[in-house]
Write a protein that holds these residues in place. Structure first.
Motif, short mmCIF file in Angstrom:
data_model
loop_
_atom_site.label_atom_id
_atom_site.label_comp_id
_atom_site.label_asym_id
_atom_site.label_seq_id
_atom_site.Cartn_x
_atom_site.Cartn_y
_atom_site.Cartn_z
N GLY A 91 0.83 -1.19 0.00
CA GLY A 91 0.00 0.00 0.00
C GLY A 91 0.87 1.24 0.00
O GLY A 91 1.96 1.25 -0.56
N THR A 92 0.40 2.28 0.67
CA THR A 92 1.16 3.52 0.80
C THR A 92 1.48 3.73 2.27
O THR A 92 0.57 3.87 3.09
N VAL A 93 2.76 3.73 2.58
CA VAL A 93 3.22 3.84 3.97
C VAL A 93 4.25 4.95 4.05
O VAL A 93 5.19 4.99 3.26
N LYS A 94 4.07 5.86 5.01
CA LYS A 94 5.04 6.94 5.24
C LYS A 94 5.68 6.76 6.61
O LYS A 94 4.98 6.53 7.60
N VAL A 95 7.00 6.84 6.64
CA VAL A 95 7.76 6.73 7.89
C VAL A 95 8.57 8.01 8.05
O VAL A 95 9.31 8.40 7.16
N HIS A 96 8.41 8.66 9.21
CA HIS A 96 9.09 9.93 9.49
C HIS A 96 9.87 9.79 10.79
O HIS A 96 9.30 9.46 11.83
N PHE A 97 11.19 10.01 10.74
CA PHE A 97 12.03 9.94 11.93
C PHE A 97 11.79 11.20 12.77
O PHE A 97 12.03 12.30 12.31
N THR A 98 11.35 11.01 14.01
CA THR A 98 11.01 12.16 14.87
C THR A 98 12.10 12.51 15.88
O THR A 98 12.21 13.67 16.27
N GLU A 99 12.88 11.54 16.31
CA GLU A 99 13.98 11.79 17.23
C GLU A 99 15.09 10.79 16.94
O GLU A 99 14.83 9.63 16.66
N SER A 100 16.33 11.26 17.04
CA SER A 100 17.48 10.39 16.81
C SER A 100 18.58 10.76 17.79
O SER A 100 19.00 11.91 17.84
N THR A 101 19.01 9.77 18.57
CA THR A 101 20.10 9.95 19.52
C THR A 101 21.15 8.89 19.22
O THR A 101 21.13 7.81 19.81
N PRO A 102 22.06 9.16 18.27
CA PRO A 102 23.06 8.17 17.89
C PRO A 102 23.98 7.83 19.06
O PRO A 102 24.36 8.72 19.79
N PRO A 103 24.37 6.61 19.26
CA PRO A 103 23.90 5.40 18.61
C PRO A 103 22.91 4.63 19.48
O PRO A 103 22.89 3.40 19.47
N ASN A 104 22.07 5.35 20.24
CA ASN A 104 21.24 4.68 21.23
C ASN A 104 19.77 4.52 20.88
O ASN A 104 19.19 3.47 21.14
N GLU A 105 19.14 5.56 20.32
CA GLU A 105 17.70 5.48 20.09
C GLU A 105 17.29 6.20 18.82
O GLU A 105 17.87 7.20 18.43
N LEU A 106 16.24 5.64 18.21
CA LEU A 106 15.61 6.26 17.06
C LEU A 106 14.10 6.12 17.22
O LEU A 106 13.60 5.03 17.48
N TYR A 107 13.40 7.25 17.12
CA TYR A 107 11.94 7.26 17.20
C TYR A 107 11.39 7.60 15.82
O TYR A 107 11.96 8.44 15.12
#
Length: 193
Positions: A91-107
């Motif tokens: 289908g149609t799926v959109k993914v948007h990275f909202t927070e990134s704390t390298p190299p520990n977390e990605l939201y």
């Protein structure tokens, strides 16, 4: 006549079970999976924090949907990076990275066309003595009605399988020993055929 009555009563009981069963289903679900990868957090995070790298390990790929097209936007990595998948199966799926704390977390937030609510996703990387534990958490709500509660139940099962497959692919991509084990298993299966 008696058989028709039994069929009618059975149909009514089954319908009532489906309706009342929906009241037992939650209006949200959560999928949490983890895997230990024999690589440093920085190495693993490179494949998560860059949307163009997702096609190398994500279960939603060209094998799953040969018609799939990927579009990218925003910065190449980190907060603000986004991707869109369009295909017959996905289908149609959109993914948007909202927070990134390298190299520990990605939201990230994921919105699927036709769905009322978005999915919230979190990757957490925990350094271990023998590598990195990757924890992937996905939370989603579903509309509070009969159809969507059942749809959410089956979507959760599908998401669990896709999440496990994606994490295993990520592991084989980064962990040479896991790749060798995977290739040996494939060769053994082909040898038995």
């Amino acid at each position: 006549m008696k058989a028709s009555l039994i069929m009618l009563v059975s149909l009514l009981v089954a319908s009532a079970a489906v309706v009342f069963g929906s009241f037992l289903l939650p209006d949200s679900y959560e999928v949490r999976r983890s895997i230990l990868i024999n690589a440093k957090p920085e190495q693993v995070f490179t494949y998560l924090n860059n949307p163009t790298k997702w096609e190398e390990w994500n279960a939603w790929n060209k094998e799953y949907d040969p018609t799939m097209i990927r579009l990218y936007g925003g910065p190449i990595t980190g907060k603000g990076a986004h991707q869109e998948w369009i295909g017959d199966r996905v289908g149609t799926v959109k993914v948007h990275f909202t927070e990134s704390t390298p190299p520990n977390e990605l939201y990230y937030k994921q919105l699927t066309k036709g769905e009322e609510f978005e999915t919230i996703g979190i990757f957490s990387l925990e350094p271990q003595e023998d590598g990195t534990r990757v924890v992937w958490l996905q939370k989603a709500r579903v509309a509070d009605d009969l159809y969507n509660k059942y749809k959410g139940f089956f979507r959760k099962l599908k998401s669990e399988a896709e999440t496990e497959q994606s994490l295993l692919t990520l592991k084989t991509l980064l962990d040479p020993a896991a790749k060798e084990d995977s290739e040996a298993q494939i060769a053994n299966r082909k040898g038995r055929s």
